[in-house]
Scaffold this motif. Structure first.
Motif, PDB file in Angstrom:
ATOM      1  N   PRO A  67       0.810  -1.226   0.000  1.00 32.44           N
ATOM      2  CA  PRO A  67       0.000   0.000   0.000  1.00 32.44           C
ATOM      3  C   PRO A  67       0.840   1.271   0.000  1.00 32.44           C
ATOM      4  O   PRO A  67       0.346   2.341  -0.394  1.00 32.44           O
ATOM      5  CB  PRO A  67      -0.817  -0.119   1.306  1.00 32.44           C
ATOM      6  N   GLU A  68       2.093   1.173   0.443  1.00 35.99           N
ATOM      7  CA  GLU A  68       2.975   2.349   0.483  1.00 35.99           C
ATOM      8  C   GLU A  68       3.822   2.467  -0.780  1.00 35.99           C
ATOM      9  O   GLU A  68       4.614   3.402  -0.909  1.00 35.99           O
ATOM     10  CB  GLU A  68       3.894   2.262   1.702  1.00 35.99           C
ATOM     11  N   GLY A  69       3.696   1.520  -1.697  1.00 35.42           N
ATOM     12  CA  GLY A  69       4.495   1.539  -2.911  1.00 35.42           C
ATOM     13  C   GLY A  69       3.941   2.493  -3.951  1.00 35.42           C
ATOM     14  O   GLY A  69       2.949   3.207  -3.726  1.00 35.42           O
ATOM     15  N   PRO A  70       4.567   2.525  -5.119  1.00 35.18           N
ATOM     16  CA  PRO A  70       4.067   3.382  -6.200  1.00 35.18           C
ATOM     17  C   PRO A  70       2.696   2.907  -6.677  1.00 35.18           C
ATOM     18  O   PRO A  70       2.405   1.717  -6.679  1.00 35.18           O
ATOM     19  CB  PRO A  70       5.125   3.219  -7.298  1.00 35.18           C
ATOM     20  N   VAL A  71       1.865   3.848  -7.075  1.00 41.73           N
ATOM     21  CA  VAL A  71       0.507   3.528  -7.501  1.00 41.73           C
ATOM     22  C   VAL A  71       0.542   2.745  -8.811  1.00 41.73           C
ATOM     23  O   VAL A  71       1.189   3.149  -9.780  1.00 41.73           O
ATOM     24  CB  VAL A  71      -0.327   4.810  -7.681  1.00 41.73           C
ATOM     25  N   SER A  90      -0.611  -2.034  -6.411  1.00 38.89           N
ATOM     26  CA  SER A  90       0.396  -1.403  -5.554  1.00 38.89           C
ATOM     27  C   SER A  90      -0.071   0.010  -5.229  1.00 38.89           C
ATOM     28  O   SER A  90      -0.833   0.621  -5.987  1.00 38.89           O
ATOM     29  CB  SER A  90       1.756  -1.363  -6.271  1.00 38.89           C
ATOM     30  N   GLY A  91       0.414   0.528  -4.071  1.00 35.24           N
ATOM     31  CA  GLY A  91       0.142   1.911  -3.720  1.00 35.24           C
ATOM     32  C   GLY A  91      -1.259   2.158  -3.212  1.00 35.24           C
ATOM     33  O   GLY A  91      -2.048   1.231  -3.000  1.00 35.24           O
ATOM     34  N   THR A  92      -1.591   3.434  -3.047  1.00 33.38           N
ATOM     35  CA  THR A  92      -2.892   3.876  -2.544  1.00 33.38           C
ATOM     36  C   THR A  92      -3.352   5.086  -3.334  1.00 33.38           C
ATOM     37  O   THR A  92      -2.570   6.019  -3.551  1.00 33.38           O
ATOM     38  CB  THR A  92      -2.818   4.239  -1.055  1.00 33.38           C
ATOM     39  N   ARG A 143      -2.431   9.750 -12.755  1.00 33.34           N
ATOM     40  CA  ARG A 143      -1.997   9.524 -14.135  1.00 33.34           C
ATOM     41  C   ARG A 143      -2.444   8.135 -14.570  1.00 33.34           C
ATOM     42  O   ARG A 143      -2.353   7.180 -13.813  1.00 33.34           O
ATOM     43  CB  ARG A 143      -0.477   9.648 -14.241  1.00 33.34           C
ATOM     44  N   TYR A 144      -2.916   8.053 -15.798  1.00 35.66           N
ATOM     45  CA  TYR A 144      -3.234   6.733 -16.349  1.00 35.66           C
ATOM     46  C   TYR A 144      -2.709   6.649 -17.777  1.00 35.66           C
ATOM     47  O   TYR A 144      -2.593   7.634 -18.492  1.00 35.66           O
ATOM     48  CB  TYR A 144      -4.728   6.399 -16.261  1.00 35.66           C
ATOM     49  N   GLU A 188      -3.946   1.442 -17.671  1.00 35.26           N
ATOM     50  CA  GLU A 188      -3.146   1.212 -16.471  1.00 35.26           C
ATOM     51  C   GLU A 188      -3.053   2.523 -15.713  1.00 35.26           C
ATOM     52  O   GLU A 188      -2.700   3.555 -16.295  1.00 35.26           O
ATOM     53  CB  GLU A 188      -1.737   0.733 -16.838  1.00 35.26           C
ATOM     54  N   ILE A 189      -3.357   2.506 -14.434  1.00 37.50           N
ATOM     55  CA  ILE A 189      -3.249   3.730 -13.645  1.00 37.50           C
ATOM     56  C   ILE A 189      -1.915   3.747 -12.915  1.00 37.50           C
ATOM     57  O   ILE A 189      -1.336   2.704 -12.606  1.00 37.50           O
ATOM     58  CB  ILE A 189      -4.413   3.884 -12.645  1.00 37.50           C
ATOM     59  N   GLY A 190      -1.425   4.955 -12.654  1.00 41.18           N
ATOM     60  CA  GLY A 190      -0.143   5.093 -11.979  1.00 41.18           C
ATOM     61  C   GLY A 190       1.000   4.791 -12.923  1.00 41.18           C
ATOM     62  O   GLY A 190       1.014   5.189 -14.088  1.00 41.18           O
ATOM     63  N   ILE A 191       1.973   4.045 -12.444  1.00 44.01           N
ATOM     64  CA  ILE A 191       3.153   3.703 -13.226  1.00 44.01           C
ATOM     65  C   ILE A 191       2.827   2.536 -14.146  1.00 44.01           C
ATOM     66  O   ILE A 191       2.436   1.469 -13.669  1.00 44.01           O
ATOM     67  CB  ILE A 191       4.333   3.331 -12.307  1.00 44.01           C
ATOM     68  N   PRO A 192       2.976   2.711 -15.455  1.00 43.79           N
ATOM     69  CA  PRO A 192       2.693   1.581 -16.360  1.00 43.79           C
ATOM     70  C   PRO A 192       3.681   0.459 -16.140  1.00 43.79           C
ATOM     71  O   PRO A 192       4.835   0.693 -15.768  1.00 43.79           O
ATOM     72  CB  PRO A 192       2.854   2.201 -17.762  1.00 43.79           C
TER      73      PRO A 192
END
Length: 685
Positions: free
Chosen positions: A254-258, A281-283, A291-292, A359-363
């Motif tokens: 949950p604390e990782g990159p989205v 991953s992430g929150t 970003r998506y 894909e949301i966050g980091i692709p």
């Protein structure tokens, strides 16, 4: 509390929606079990689902098992809606495959299990309807071992089959035959366990076998089988125990990159988009600027543009929007929360351009596999009954394409016809009913046709020079079309210097080439080719003495967007194209005495059996059949085999059309006619 994202999959009418209701009731989420026949189930919320008694759209509900929140995703069982299942598979931690104790292993059951095994999704099997007349135990187990996986293991026996008193009888530590069979199965996948079993079978305690069963189930090596009835509730407690003890929990920091994936879309009461996201991953929090990312190679909605100019839809790759609201699933329904974290499924508001598959966050560094099942191989033209409804129909279909991208909405630029892709005829009924019920638009359809492709037969080139008739545009474009290997797609190359004209004009040519190749000489998408720009030229920006821009003296992007299709069609005409039709690989199980009646029909349908084998009184045929003939074979099979034939068919490859070349429309697709028509249109611009 941990999370498990669980899919329920089955052949149509095996009872998976009824099982979902029973699971929710047993977990205390609902006080009364809904009925599929009465249209009162939790997950079949669409009016059409309640009327027809089938699942059309995937739905998410949740319940708690011990210290785990289970997000349960009910998926359609009808093969026409396999796209809904496909979108769900990528977000699952585990699955329950439902098999009918009466009908046994059916065609769609095999397709689903084959995919689950290939993706290594941990899977339990629930054999439903043991209370129905005709329910079987040994025959179904044997069929699952032969047709689904050799690594199935029954977790209990069953008594009273075919009666309302039918009950599963769980195996335990005292069942020596079960323990021995379990040890043998597990030893096939574990050398240490095999060595211990060979040394002394009695030395393997039951608790170790259960631990190893859990480990191998989570690695999708074995598949425990539970017998029961969703209607009476028999065996459901044992299944819940299996879900709790044998399936893995969702991971992610949950604390990782989205990072997450959009697997479902819907519209709210005000028409706002709502994205269903599985978080890996992430929150994500309310008011986050999110970003998506969209991979244009998997953007199946790019055909919805249907325009002759402008930027193509699939140029959009990275977007950002502010999350305005979030819901997560908790004890049956979605509830508003301030955030959604890794492992959970959330509904996000505020993402205006979001689509299924984004894909949301980091692709991901390595793009996820998108195609689990074969693509649709059928299409039809949608026609409004009232001509005045054409605009409203297009807008409505665009919204439906957001929720089901494989509809692949396409508007023909010349005839202004609107087409959609299909898996089968039932989809037409659903689209028709949805347009009428939800949008007030009554439509009809033209005859369903197969989706073919065109490939260049050779090389061809054409050029239009600025200032030379009949070129009316301030642009010079030369293009050459060459064939490329099968599967290569479309590649655009330059033989002119990149600096020979502004990059925006180069990009306009490239984008328009890819857009124009959606319809070739015969109207089908052209693929597996290289298009090379051989000539370029433009008129630099000109203005009058007072600095006013003069369009009549200066090239613009629209000059290149309008000229490129004309040049490309001329080059394609000189290269020539070959039309390829989709071929399905079929597997046909039938009684041996029906073989003589079936073979002549297969011949008339241009089916080619490749392999055959006899097994007692049954016969297995495997081979190839044109996609256009599959529906007719399905219709004739029950009569030919006295209802005992089982057909599996799925897209395999494209093959040269050897009969009359099909055009995409009844209109002539001769490239010269296309060129004259386009030239007539663009001269009016």
């Amino acid at each position: 509390m941990s999370t498990l994202n669980l899919g329920i999959l089955a052949h149509v009418d095996a009872g998976k929606t009824s099982l979902t209701e029973r699971l929710l009731f047993t977990a205390g989420v609902i006080d009364e079990i809904g009925s599929v026949d009465d249209g009162s189930t939790q997950t079949d919320s669409l009016t059409l689902e309640r009327q027809r008694g089938i699942t059309i759209k995937s739905a998410v509900v949740s319940f708690v098992v011990g210290h785990t929140t289970v997000n349960l995703i009910d998926t359609p069982g009808h093969p026409d809606f396999i796209a809904e299942v496909e979108r769900v598979l990528g977000v699952l931690d585990g699955a329950v495959l439902v098999v009918s104790a009466v009908e046994g292993v059916q065609a769609q059951t095999r397709v689903l299990m084959r995919t689950l095994r290939r993706l290594r999704i941990p899977t339990l099997i629930f054999v439903n309807k043991i209370d129905r007349t005709g329910a079987r135990y040994d025959e179904v187990l044997r069929a699952m071992s032969e047709k689904l996986s050799p690594s199935v293991i029954a977790m209990g026996a069953a008594t009273g089959l075919g009666t309302r008193a039918a009950l599963p009888v769980p195996y335990g530590a005292d069942d020596a035959a079960f323990a021995s069979g379990l040890a043998e199965l597990l030893a096939e996948h574990d050398d240490a366990l095999l060595a211990a079993y060979v040394d002394d079978p009695a030395a393997l305690p039951y608790h170790r076998l259960r631990e190893e069963l859990a480990g191998q189930t989570r690695r999708a090596l074995v598949h425990p089988v539970y017998f029961g009835s969703a209607i009476t509730g028999a065996g459901v407690d044992a299944l819940i125990t299996g879900i709790r003890e044998l399936l893995p929990r969702a991971g992610g920091d949950p604390e990782g990159p989205v990072a997450g994936t959009v697997f479902k879309m819907e519209r709210g009461p005000a028409g706002e988009k709502i994205a269903y996201v599985r978080m890996f991953s992430g929150t994500v929090r309310t008011r986050d600027l999110l970003r998506y990312h969209r991979d244009p190679q998997t953007d199946t909605q790019s055909d919805t543009a249907g325009h002759a100019g402008g930027d193509p839809v699939n140029e959009v790759r990275d977007m950002e929007d502010k999350v305005t609201a979030i819901s997560v699933f908790d004890r049956g329904s979605a509830v508003r929360r301030a955030s959604v974290s890794a492992g959970r499924i959330g509904k996000l508001w505020g993402l205006g351009d979001i689509r299924i598959g984004d894909e949301i966050g980091i692709p991901p560094a390595v793009p996820a596999e998108r195609r689990f099942f074969s693509p649709p191989t059928l299409e039809t033209v949608v026609v409004p009954r009232r001509a005045a409804d054409k605009g409203a129909m297009y807008a409505a279909l665009t919204q439906l394409a957001e929720q089901d991208p494989l509809i692949n909405l396409r508007q023909d630029r010349i005839r202004r016809e609107i087409s959609v892709s299909l898996y089968g005829e039932v989809q037409k009924e659903v689209i028709q009913a949805t347009l009428l019920d939800e949008f007030g638009v009554d439509v009809t359809f033209r005859e369903t046709t197969t989706i073919c492709v065109e490939r260049p037969a050779g090389s061809g080139a054409a050029v239009e020079i600025m200032g030379k008739e009949p070129n009316p545009f301030l642009a010079t474009v030369g293009l050459r079309v060459d064939p490329a290997p099968v599967g290569a797609g479309v590649e655009f190359r330059l033989e002119v210097e990149l600096g020979s004209m502004p990059y925006a004009f180069m990009k306009a040519v490239e984008d328009t080439v890819k857009e124009s190749l959606r319809q070739g000489i015969h109207g089908w998408q052209v693929t597996d080719c290289v298009v090379t720009m051989t000539h370029s030229g433009y008129a630099p920006r000109q203005s009058h003495s007072h600095g006013v821009f003069d369009k009549s003296m200066s090239s613009t992007g629209s000059d290149f967007r309008h000229l490129t299709p004309l040049v490309l069609m001329s080059a394609l005409e000189r290269a020539g194209t070959t039309v390829y039709e989709p071929m399905h690989r079929f597997r046909l199980d039938l009684p041996a005495d029906a073989l003589g009646a079936v073979l002549p029909v297969l011949g008339r349908l241009r089916a080619v059996p490749r392999t055959s084998s006899a097994n007692g009184h049954a016969y297995l045929l495997e081979g190839e059949i044109p996609a256009a003939r599959v529906h007719e074979l399905e219709q004739r099979l029950p009569t030919l085999t006295s209802g005992e034939g089982v057909l599996e068919a799925s897209f395999d490859h494209y093959e040269v059309v050897r009969d009359t070349i099909p055009s995409r429309s009844r209109t002539d697709h001769n490239p010269l006619n296309r060129k004259e028509y386009l030239l007539h249109v663009v001269r009016r611009v």
